[in-house]
Design an enzyme around this catalytic site. Sequence first.
Site, short mmCIF file in Angstrom:
data_model
loop_
_atom_site.label_atom_id
_atom_site.label_comp_id
_atom_site.label_asym_id
_atom_site.label_seq_id
_atom_site.Cartn_x
_atom_site.Cartn_y
_atom_site.Cartn_z
N SER A 101 88.05 17.82 35.04
CA SER A 101 87.57 19.21 34.99
C SER A 101 86.65 19.37 33.79
O SER A 101 86.78 18.64 32.79
CB SER A 101 88.78 20.14 34.82
OG SER A 101 88.36 21.42 34.38
N TYR A 156 96.84 22.61 30.92
CA TYR A 156 96.06 22.05 32.04
C TYR A 156 94.89 21.21 31.54
O TYR A 156 94.68 20.07 31.99
CB TYR A 156 95.56 23.21 32.91
CG TYR A 156 94.51 22.85 33.95
CD1 TYR A 156 94.87 22.37 35.21
CD2 TYR A 156 93.15 23.04 33.69
CE1 TYR A 156 93.90 22.06 36.16
CE2 TYR A 156 92.18 22.74 34.64
CZ TYR A 156 92.56 22.25 35.87
OH TYR A 156 91.60 21.94 36.81
P1 NAD Z 1 93.38 23.18 45.84
O1 NAD Z 1 94.51 24.08 45.54
O2 NAD Z 1 92.64 23.38 47.09
O3 NAD Z 1 93.87 21.67 45.81
C1 NAD Z 1 94.92 21.20 45.03
C2 NAD Z 1 95.95 20.59 45.97
O4 NAD Z 1 96.90 19.88 45.20
C3 NAD Z 1 96.76 21.60 46.75
O5 NAD Z 1 96.20 21.80 48.01
C4 NAD Z 1 98.15 20.99 46.85
O6 NAD Z 1 98.50 20.59 48.14
C5 NAD Z 1 98.04 19.76 45.98
N1 NAD Z 1 99.23 19.66 45.14
C6 NAD Z 1 99.54 20.39 44.04
N2 NAD Z 1 100.73 20.01 43.56
C7 NAD Z 1 101.18 19.00 44.37
C8 NAD Z 1 102.35 18.21 44.40
N3 NAD Z 1 103.31 18.35 43.49
N4 NAD Z 1 102.48 17.30 45.40
C9 NAD Z 1 101.54 17.15 46.34
N5 NAD Z 1 100.39 17.86 46.34
C10 NAD Z 1 100.22 18.78 45.37
O7 NAD Z 1 92.40 23.27 44.57
P2 NAD Z 1 91.07 22.51 44.13
O8 NAD Z 1 90.39 23.45 43.23
O9 NAD Z 1 90.36 21.92 45.27
O10 NAD Z 1 91.68 21.36 43.21
C11 NAD Z 1 91.35 20.00 43.37
C12 NAD Z 1 91.11 19.38 42.02
O11 NAD Z 1 89.96 19.95 41.42
C13 NAD Z 1 92.24 19.58 41.01
O12 NAD Z 1 92.44 18.37 40.30
C14 NAD Z 1 91.69 20.62 40.06
O13 NAD Z 1 92.26 20.53 38.78
C15 NAD Z 1 90.23 20.23 40.07
N6 NAD Z 1 89.34 21.25 39.57
C16 NAD Z 1 89.14 22.39 40.26
C17 NAD Z 1 88.28 23.34 39.75
C18 NAD Z 1 88.01 24.62 40.49
O14 NAD Z 1 87.35 25.49 39.92
N7 NAD Z 1 88.46 24.78 41.69
C19 NAD Z 1 87.64 23.13 38.53
C20 NAD Z 1 87.87 21.95 37.84
C21 NAD Z 1 88.73 21.00 38.37
#
Ligand code: NAD
Length: 282
Positions: free
Chosen positions: A176, A189
């Site tokens: 991130s 986080y």
């Molecule tokens: P999202 O909620 O769509 O995806 C995260 C997924 O992680 C969830 O769908 C869930 O099924 C899974 N998850 C969480 N805990 C779990 C567990 N204990 N066991 C199994 N699965 C689990 O959100 P996203 O934003 O697509 O996140 C994906 C990645 O992107 C993450 O690593 C997040 O930190 C990173 N990220 C997102 C953003 C943003 O703005 N959306 C910014 C920076 C980084």
Amino acid sequence: MKKVITFPEQKQELPGNEYKMNPEPEIIRENYTGSGKLLGKTAFITGGDSGIGRSAAVHFAREGANIAIVYLKENKDALKTKELIEKEGQQCLIISGDLTDEKFCKKAVKECISLFRTINVLVNNAAIQFPQNELEKITSAQLHKTFETNIYPFFYVTKAALPYLKEGDSIINTSSVTAYRGSEHLVDYSSTKGAIVSFTRSLSTMLAKRKIRVNGVAPGPIWTPLIVASFDKLKDFGKDNPIGRAGQPSEVAPAYVFLACEDSSYITGQFIHINGGELVGG
Ligand code: NAD
Ligand code: MG
């Protein structure tokens, strides 16, 4: 298996669901043309039910890969991802369970191997976040949950998958922008996301001799269920970067394709910054 801990500060119980989002995120651009960059490959993607993981899954499928996705319990989202992948003419295995449990991680990798016989691209992507404005409000329970979810499974899943990865295969880790510039309301986080950067760099040198590349993506504000589940104020989400808006998963996933395929054959230990133009080092 462990129970999911939710915190009173959460707007809604995690995980969030993509089908409930308004507007729904853009998963893939209509005009994204696949060119067989991942033909015959298998990708294993944690958190592939929704958001960035789902988008990477659909792009990989358009490039010719079969997909296994792991998700916590969002069955409806996972089934939709499966449907989208099948529309691309590829197979999708959906595996529900808790990645904080190492036994489950091993079982999930085995299930993928039983069906597809191989893993060529591993995407460590699942994560949670619980914003807190004061350090004192980060309880031990929250701290443990955040580290147990966001970094330990990177070790569990990678250890389980590694025996199947061969020369030319690729590991992609989702970090991130908060790892690079910090985040005052996501101290725990952002610390896990920093750990992912170091994990990626260390593993990349370790696996270089096996000709397995390890890279990552460091997204900025992207419109996904994680965001809706975490933050109250969504109106201005992403507006404070040079491009001045939040990104869509469809704008992030092509980087996963690049890092997964031969186009990035001379790149390892690196991160691609997809964050609306915020300048960060490293
Ligand atoms: P999202 O909620 O769509 O995806 C995260 C997924 O992680 C969830 O769908 C869930 O099924 C899974 N998850 C969480 N805990 C779990 C567990 N204990 N066991 C199994 N699965 C689990 O959100 P996203 O934003 O697509 O996140 C994906 C990645 O992107 C993450 O690593 C997040 O930190 C990173 N990220 C997102 C953003 C943003 O703005 N959306 C910014 C920076 C980084
Ligand atoms: Mg989800």
